[in-house]
Design a protein around this motif. Structure first.
Motif, PDB file in Angstrom:
ATOM      1  N   LYS A   1     -12.481   2.531  -9.748  1.00 36.85           N
ATOM      2  CA  LYS A   1     -12.120   2.057  -8.306  1.00 36.85           C
ATOM      3  C   LYS A   1     -13.237   0.975  -7.725  1.00 36.85           C
ATOM      4  O   LYS A   1     -13.082   0.116  -6.940  1.00 36.85           O
ATOM      5  CB  LYS A   1     -11.578   3.615  -7.665  1.00 36.85           C
TER       6      LYS A   1
ATOM      7  N   ASP B   1      -5.200  -0.978  -6.421  1.00 37.56           N
ATOM      8  CA  ASP B   1      -4.948  -1.594  -7.458  1.00 37.56           C
ATOM      9  C   ASP B   1      -4.222  -3.111  -7.839  1.00 37.56           C
ATOM     10  O   ASP B   1      -5.379  -4.225  -7.998  1.00 37.56           O
ATOM     11  CB  ASP B   1      -4.947  -0.997  -8.893  1.00 37.56           C
TER      12      ASP B   1
ATOM     13  N   ASP C   1       1.209   0.915 -10.814  1.00 40.11           N
ATOM     14  CA  ASP C   1       1.804   2.167 -10.717  1.00 40.11           C
ATOM     15  C   ASP C   1       0.774   1.922  -8.893  1.00 40.11           C
ATOM     16  O   ASP C   1       1.100   3.681  -8.081  1.00 40.11           O
ATOM     17  CB  ASP C   1       1.125   3.205 -11.587  1.00 40.11           C
ATOM     18  N   SER C   2      -0.463   1.246  -8.670  1.00 37.08           N
ATOM     19  CA  SER C   2      -0.963   1.360  -7.543  1.00 37.08           C
ATOM     20  C   SER C   2      -0.941   0.021  -6.960  1.00 37.08           C
ATOM     21  O   SER C   2      -1.534  -0.631  -7.621  1.00 37.08           O
ATOM     22  CB  SER C   2      -2.145   1.899  -8.061  1.00 37.08           C
TER      23      SER C   2
END
Length: 140
Positions: A37, A80, A76-77
């Motif tokens: 992150k 991101d 998935d994010s």
């Protein structure tokens, strides 16, 4: 080097300094000293400063970033996806961009909001991924 240190840097830095900073952050991530992150947020901050130079980042550093983001790409994010799309487009990362394009056909379970973001980015970039300054060349 952490995110707070990056955030207080001037908006404009010499390209050579930025290349060294990108390389340093890549090394820190590779050795596990930076979490994913924070790595993405730091890359985003450095990319914003690289854009302000109106020059392409050194090819070796670009290729290294391209490989790492290619490996980190996932649908998935939303956070991101949003950060990686921005970095890929603004640094002109061809391999990761191709993976992004391929992912919309391979991942059938992509969230609608994420899919929309990816498709809009692909449409905006068109065939000019390797030169983020393509649209500015007409002003030379």
């Amino acid at each position: 080097m952490n995110l707070k240190e990056i955030e207080i840097l001037p908006d404009v830095l010499p390209t050579e300094t930025l290349a060294l900073m990108f390389q340093y952050v890549l090394n820190e991530f590779d050795t596990g000293k930076i979490e994913k992150k924070d790595f993405l947020l730091i890359l985003s901050q450095l990319t914003d400063r690289q854009v302000m130079t109106y020059e392409l980042l050194e090819i070796e550093v670009r290729n290294s970033i391209d490989k790492v983001l290619h490996r980190l790409w996932n649908t998935d994010s939303y956070d991101d996806v949003d950060i990686i799309l921005s970095i890929v487009v603004n640094l002109g990362l061809k391999n990761c961009f191709q993976k992004i394009k391929d992912s919309i056909n391979q991942d059938k379970d992509i969230d609608e909001l994420i899919l929309k973001e990816i498709i809009e980015t692909i449409d905006e970039v068109g065939g000019n991924i390797s030169n983020p300054y393509h649209s500015l060349e007409r002003f030379k």
